[in-house]
Scaffold this motif. Structure first.
Motif, mmCIF file in Angstrom:
data_model
loop_
_atom_site.group_PDB
_atom_site.id
_atom_site.type_symbol
_atom_site.label_atom_id
_atom_site.label_comp_id
_atom_site.label_asym_id
_atom_site.label_seq_id
_atom_site.Cartn_x
_atom_site.Cartn_y
_atom_site.Cartn_z
ATOM 1 N N ASN A 1 2.930 -107.020 22.862
ATOM 2 C CA ASN A 1 1.711 -107.703 22.406
ATOM 3 C C ASN A 1 0.499 -107.284 23.228
ATOM 4 O O ASN A 1 -0.292 -108.131 23.665
ATOM 5 N N GLY A 2 0.396 -106.004 23.483
ATOM 6 C CA GLY A 2 -0.774 -105.477 24.186
ATOM 7 C C GLY A 2 -0.729 -105.670 25.697
ATOM 8 O O GLY A 2 -1.640 -105.246 26.400
ATOM 9 N N ARG A 3 0.345 -106.269 26.226
ATOM 10 C CA ARG A 3 0.445 -106.489 27.681
ATOM 11 C C ARG A 3 1.515 -105.582 28.282
ATOM 12 O O ARG A 3 2.521 -105.277 27.647
ATOM 13 N N THR A 4 1.289 -105.173 29.542
ATOM 14 C CA THR A 4 2.293 -104.373 30.247
ATOM 15 C C THR A 4 3.351 -105.306 30.837
ATOM 16 O O THR A 4 3.028 -106.223 31.588
ATOM 17 N N VAL A 5 4.601 -105.076 30.461
ATOM 18 C CA VAL A 5 5.712 -105.892 30.980
ATOM 19 C C VAL A 5 6.848 -104.950 31.386
ATOM 20 O O VAL A 5 6.826 -103.761 31.060
ATOM 21 N N ALA A 6 7.843 -105.521 32.077
ATOM 22 C CA ALA A 6 9.027 -104.723 32.427
ATOM 23 C C ALA A 6 9.732 -104.306 31.142
ATOM 24 O O ALA A 6 9.803 -105.079 30.194
ATOM 25 N N ARG A 7 10.224 -103.096 31.124
ATOM 26 C CA ARG A 7 10.958 -102.636 29.946
ATOM 27 C C ARG A 7 12.238 -103.464 29.804
ATOM 28 O O ARG A 7 12.852 -103.849 30.811
ATOM 29 N N SER A 8 12.667 -103.717 28.558
ATOM 30 C CA SER A 8 13.909 -104.468 28.343
ATOM 31 C C SER A 8 15.025 -103.772 29.112
ATOM 32 O O SER A 8 15.155 -102.556 29.029
ATOM 33 N N GLY A 9 15.809 -104.553 29.844
ATOM 34 C CA GLY A 9 16.923 -103.984 30.599
ATOM 35 C C GLY A 9 16.551 -103.514 31.992
ATOM 36 O O GLY A 9 17.419 -103.066 32.746
ATOM 37 N N ASN A 10 15.279 -103.609 32.371
ATOM 38 C CA ASN A 10 14.841 -103.203 33.723
ATOM 39 C C ASN A 10 15.638 -103.993 34.769
ATOM 40 O O ASN A 10 15.627 -105.216 34.776
ATOM 41 N N ILE A 11 16.324 -103.271 35.635
ATOM 42 C CA ILE A 11 17.218 -103.921 36.606
ATOM 43 C C ILE A 11 16.497 -104.106 37.937
ATOM 44 O O ILE A 11 16.109 -103.136 38.579
ATOM 45 N N GLY A 12 16.336 -105.339 38.356
ATOM 46 C CA GLY A 12 15.856 -105.631 39.718
ATOM 47 C C GLY A 12 14.476 -105.095 40.025
ATOM 48 O O GLY A 12 14.245 -104.523 41.099
ATOM 49 N N LYS A 13 13.544 -105.302 39.123
ATOM 50 C CA LYS A 13 12.180 -104.787 39.378
ATOM 51 C C LYS A 13 11.637 -105.378 40.680
ATOM 52 O O LYS A 13 11.823 -106.566 40.945
ATOM 53 N N PRO A 14 10.968 -104.547 41.501
ATOM 54 C CA PRO A 14 10.482 -105.057 42.790
ATOM 55 C C PRO A 14 9.327 -106.035 42.646
ATOM 56 O O PRO A 14 9.230 -106.990 43.425
ATOM 57 N N VAL A 15 8.443 -105.778 41.685
ATOM 58 C CA VAL A 15 7.301 -106.679 41.441
ATOM 59 C C VAL A 15 7.056 -106.682 39.934
ATOM 60 O O VAL A 15 7.505 -105.774 39.241
#
Ligand SMILES: Cc1ncc(COP(=O)(O)O)c(C=O)c1O
Length: 450
Positions: free
Chosen positions: A176-190
């Motif tokens: 929806n126009g926003r930057t988010v973690a990709r689906s399945g992103n494992i353990g994102k630091p921030v």
């Protein structure tokens, strides 16, 4: 044409699963054995994503073919998702690797091959200075760090639907126009919007909006998306991106790891792109872990100005085995004798043949699909026309059909790249290999549209 009957696909899939089990008893046993000691029963978690009950265990591979532990033979269009693009075990590279292995594998010192490979990469891509890594991921990580260091800015911009390896900042997507973690992103630091802005390819207005904050160190772009189907750039998109980077003080990184399929110097040479950094990996050393990044004279000056020479070993860039003697010997032989300019002419002609074959079947069967090609890399996508961006390409995926096609072809001796429908031509691929795929693709299409 009438829509594909989903219940029919499910039935066909059951039939193919049963065939798979019957053809792969030894692979099944090895998978059970591997489950005792390996997470998910495989050496890498994504190896579970093949269709069929378990992965096929390989016995040996040569050229564009491999044999599994059950004695089945395959034509390989996956080619290790580009890691094996030079063909499996090409003799010139194998000989050089064996020679070097017997003379020392890694020393923390350069060998004569290093400067040869640097010169050859400069000839191919037009960037004068090079460094080596063990993977494309690490090349990307390294240049992002340099870009931050040089510009003093924190963020990067990537395309929606991109894949640049396991680089923290790039495992992001647009929602929806926003930057988010990709689906399945494992353990994102921030949260990903702290490090990254994602924009659609072919949307210079959004790119300008992302850069106008003047906090972006670098754009990390593939010249064409290749990891969500192939999405080609619109005419003029790269020129616009280059100008915007200059206007807002952002560096441009072009990742040629997959788009090397466009020719010996990738899209950078074929299309006259002007990156500040270029990254590549996978195929460089015929499968021996190798990666590289190149940079311009202007960037080199900035790198030198920002280098703390007493602490280069702990600055966050590098790796003990990076630039080792074995991978440099492998790169020299692969670039010099296997992935030559002449080999690309043949490989690209085969890519055209593959595309035309698939296109002909799609036309005659009336399936609402299309084929798209970048040099010797071809992809078919389940929508009638080309996707212009990552979101459109993602909407053109069809998990059930995708799995069916992969398994149908696998059961008849053809391996396609998993996760989407990609085929790559190696120097060892033949016209007969391509025609065999066209024939099976045609039989598969007839079953689907019956
Ligand atoms: C464009 C691109 N860059 C980088 C990478 C990362 O390569 P590796 O996993 O070998 O580090 C990939 C892997 O698919 C890729 O497609």
């Amino acid at each position: 044409m009438k829509p594909i009957d989903r219940a029919r696909v499910a039935g066909l899939m059951e039939r193919e699963r049963a065939t798979f089990r019957q053809r792969h008893p030894r692979s099944g046993q090895l998978f059970e054995q591997a489950k005792r000691s390996l997470l998910f029963g495989v050496p890498m978690n994504w190896m579970t994503r093949w269709p069929g009950d378990h992965p096929v265990f390989v016995d040996c591979a040569e050229g564009a073919r491999f044999q599994d532990v059950d004695g089945n033979e395959f034509i390989d269009f996956c080619l290790g998702d580009t890691g094996g693009m030079a063909g499996h075990a090409p003799k010139a590279a194998v000989d050089a690797i064996a020679r070097q292995a017997a003379r020392g594998i890694t020393l923390m010192l350069p060998t004569e091959d290093a400067a040869w490979v640097g010169d050859e990469l400069a000839r191919r891509f037009g960037l004068p200075y090079w460094q080596f890594t063990l993977s494309a991921t690490d090349a990307n990580r390294s240049v992002i760090r340099w870009a931050r260091e040089i510009t003093g800015r924190p963020r990067i911009v990537v395309h929606n639907g991109c894949y640049h390896g396991t680089v923290d900042e790039s495992v992001a997507m647009l929602e929806n126009g926003r930057t988010v973690a990709r689906s399945g992103n494992i353990g994102k630091p921030v949260p990903l919007d702290q490090t990254t802005r994602v924009v659609e390819i072919n949307d210079p207005e959004s790119l300008e909006a992302a850069l106008a904050h003047e906090d972006v160190a670098a754009c990390l772009f593939e010249p064409a998306l290749t990891n969500i189907g192939i999405v080609l750039p619109d005419p003029g998109y790269h020129e616009a991106a280059r100008k915007l980077c200059d206007r807002y003080g952002t560096l441009l990184i072009i990742d040629e790891t997959h788009t090397i399929s466009a020719g010996p110097g990738g899209c950078t040479r074929a299309w006259g792109l002007e990156p500040d950094f270029l990254t590549i990996g996978k195929t460089l050393g015929a499968g021996v872990a190798s990666g590289a990044y190149g940079l311009t004279e202007r960037v080199r000056e900035k790198v030198y100005a920002r280098t703390d020479s007493r602490n280069t070993d702990v600055g966050g860039i590098g790796g003990t085995l990076a630039g080792n003697a074995l991978s440099l010997a492998a790169m020299r032989a692969t670039l010099g004798e296997v992935m030559t300019d002449a080999a690309f002419v043949r490989m690209i002609a085969l890519g055209e043949r593959f595309e035309q074959g698939v296109h002909g079947v799609i036309e005659s069967s009336g399936l609402p699909w299309h084929a798209v090609r970048l040099g010797c890399r071809v992809e078919y996508l389940f929508r009638p026309d080309r996707a212009r961006n990552g979101a459109e390409a993602a909407a053109g995926q069809d998990d059930a059909i995708d799995a069916f096609i992969h398994l149908y072809l696998l059961n008849r001796g053809i391996l396609m790249t998993p996760f989407h429908n990609m085929a790559l031509m190696s120097p060892a691929t033949t016209a007969a290999d391509v025609d065999r795929h066209t024939q099976l693709f045609s039989e598969m299409a007839a079953e689907l549209s019956a």
